[in-house]
Design a protein around this motif. Sequence first.
Motif, PDB file in Angstrom:
ATOM      1  N   GLU A  29       0.855  -1.183   0.058  1.00 12.12           N
ATOM      2  CA  GLU A  29      -0.048  -0.119  -0.090  1.00 12.12           C
ATOM      3  C   GLU A  29       0.932   1.353   0.013  1.00 12.12           C
ATOM      4  OE1 GLU A  29      -2.495  -0.248   3.167  1.00 12.12           O
ATOM      5  OE2 GLU A  29      -4.156  -1.736   2.350  1.00 12.12           O
ATOM      6  N   GLU A  30       1.977   1.415   0.717  1.00 13.36           N
ATOM      7  CA  GLU A  30       2.748   2.395   0.666  1.00 13.36           C
ATOM      8  C   GLU A  30       3.646   2.551  -0.367  1.00 13.36           C
ATOM      9  OE1 GLU A  30       7.006   3.190   3.296  1.00 13.36           O
ATOM     10  OE2 GLU A  30       5.262   2.419   4.044  1.00 13.36           O
ATOM     11  N   TRP A  31       3.791   1.681  -1.251  1.00 15.88           N
ATOM     12  CA  TRP A  31       4.779   1.676  -2.296  1.00 15.88           C
ATOM     13  C   TRP A  31       3.894   2.136  -3.667  1.00 15.88           C
ATOM     14  CZ3 TRP A  31       9.952  -0.491  -3.642  1.00 15.88           C
ATOM     15  CH2 TRP A  31      10.881  -0.104  -2.642  1.00 15.88           C
ATOM     16  N   THR A  32       2.450   1.617  -3.515  1.00 17.19           N
ATOM     17  CA  THR A  32       1.677   1.921  -4.517  1.00 17.19           C
ATOM     18  C   THR A  32       0.672   3.184  -4.466  1.00 17.19           C
ATOM     19  OG1 THR A  32       0.014   0.639  -3.631  1.00 17.19           O
ATOM     20  CG2 THR A  32       1.336  -0.560  -5.364  1.00 17.19           C
ATOM     21  N   ALA A  33       1.191   4.028  -3.409  1.00 19.12           N
ATOM     22  CA  ALA A  33       0.198   5.087  -2.808  1.00 19.12           C
ATOM     23  C   ALA A  33       0.525   6.314  -3.988  1.00 19.12           C
ATOM     24  CB  ALA A  33       0.398   5.469  -1.890  1.00 19.12           C
ATOM     25  N   PRO A  34       2.024   6.575  -4.286  1.00 20.98           N
ATOM     26  CA  PRO A  34       2.352   7.713  -4.993  1.00 20.98           C
ATOM     27  C   PRO A  34       1.497   7.459  -6.651  1.00 20.98           C
ATOM     28  CG  PRO A  34       4.263   6.859  -3.986  1.00 20.98           C
ATOM     29  CD  PRO A  34       2.931   5.877  -3.859  1.00 20.98           C
ATOM     30  N   GLY A  35       1.215   6.457  -6.899  1.00 18.06           N
ATOM     31  CA  GLY A  35       0.682   6.336  -8.256  1.00 18.06           C
ATOM     32  C   GLY A  35       1.667   5.406  -9.062  1.00 18.06           C
ATOM     33  N   TRP A  36       1.187   4.829 -10.249  1.00 20.37           N
ATOM     34  CA  TRP A  36       1.858   3.779 -11.114  1.00 20.37           C
ATOM     35  C   TRP A  36       2.788   4.456 -11.932  1.00 20.37           C
ATOM     36  CZ3 TRP A  36       1.711   4.394 -16.316  1.00 20.37           C
ATOM     37  CH2 TRP A  36       0.833   5.453 -16.973  1.00 20.37           C
ATOM     38  N   ARG A  37       2.685   5.803 -11.877  1.00 28.72           N
ATOM     39  CA  ARG A  37       4.099   6.518 -12.632  1.00 28.72           C
ATOM     40  C   ARG A  37       5.580   6.382 -12.091  1.00 28.72           C
ATOM     41  NH1 ARG A  37       1.560  10.884 -16.698  1.00 28.72           N
ATOM     42  NH2 ARG A  37      -0.401   9.965 -16.864  1.00 28.72           N
ATOM     43  N   THR A  38       5.543   6.011 -10.771  1.00 29.33           N
ATOM     44  CA  THR A  38       6.810   5.920 -10.274  1.00 29.33           C
ATOM     45  C   THR A  38       7.347   4.800 -10.016  1.00 29.33           C
ATOM     46  OG1 THR A  38       5.603   5.335  -8.311  1.00 29.33           O
ATOM     47  CG2 THR A  38       6.116   7.747  -8.423  1.00 29.33           C
ATOM     48  N   TRP A  39       8.613   4.404 -10.297  1.00 34.06           N
ATOM     49  CA  TRP A  39       9.364   3.007 -10.213  1.00 34.06           C
ATOM     50  C   TRP A  39       9.177   2.184  -8.870  1.00 34.06           C
ATOM     51  CZ3 TRP A  39      12.586   1.190  -6.351  1.00 34.06           C
ATOM     52  CH2 TRP A  39      12.916   2.133  -5.331  1.00 34.06           C
ATOM     53  N   TRP A  42       5.869  -0.513  -9.256  1.00 35.47           N
ATOM     54  CA  TRP A  42       6.052  -1.624 -10.243  1.00 35.47           C
ATOM     55  C   TRP A  42       6.410  -2.913  -9.429  1.00 35.47           C
ATOM     56  CZ3 TRP A  42       3.311  -1.668 -14.361  1.00 35.47           C
ATOM     57  CH2 TRP A  42       3.033  -0.382 -14.953  1.00 35.47           C
ATOM     58  N   PRO A  43       7.289  -2.793  -8.558  1.00 35.00           N
ATOM     59  CA  PRO A  43       7.479  -4.156  -7.646  1.00 35.00           C
ATOM     60  C   PRO A  43       6.417  -4.581  -6.844  1.00 35.00           C
ATOM     61  CG  PRO A  43       9.288  -2.440  -7.233  1.00 35.00           C
ATOM     62  CD  PRO A  43       8.239  -1.853  -8.153  1.00 35.00           C
ATOM     63  N   ALA A  44       5.763  -3.440  -6.204  1.00 31.65           N
ATOM     64  CA  ALA A  44       4.730  -3.700  -5.169  1.00 31.65           C
ATOM     65  C   ALA A  44       3.346  -4.075  -5.817  1.00 31.65           C
ATOM     66  CB  ALA A  44       4.369  -2.504  -4.423  1.00 31.65           C
ATOM     67  N   LEU A  45       3.096  -3.789  -7.067  1.00 29.35           N
ATOM     68  CA  LEU A  45       1.856  -3.946  -7.893  1.00 29.35           C
ATOM     69  C   LEU A  45       1.574  -5.502  -7.807  1.00 29.35           C
ATOM     70  CD1 LEU A  45      -0.226  -2.201  -9.034  1.00 29.35           C
ATOM     71  CD2 LEU A  45       0.880  -2.226 -11.412  1.00 29.35           C
TER      72      LEU A  45
END
Length: 102
Positions: A29-39, A42-45
Amino acid sequence: MIWFVSIAALAVGFALGRARLDDVISWAEEWTAPGWRTWRCWPALPVAVACLVLVWVVHPRRTLANVRSWRAGERLHPAPVRDPEWAAKRQADAERVLRWPS
């Protein structure tokens, strides 16, 4: 080749055994919060998608009820209507409250 697969399977099994599901979900959740355009997304998706699939498989009726309640909650609150007499009503209420009892 068999040694590599065996060591990889042991490493993955150890990691899955040591990881707590709540920590993994919080990390995703923390890593996907900024949006899909950040690097970082992708590993957390894949982890986030796997968690969603797991919730739907384990508790399908509860998850569907939650989705329905979220959608119903969005419709419960209508947009506020503009009242042109708002200022006059507010002034009358203030005068009524400020009067001394006779």
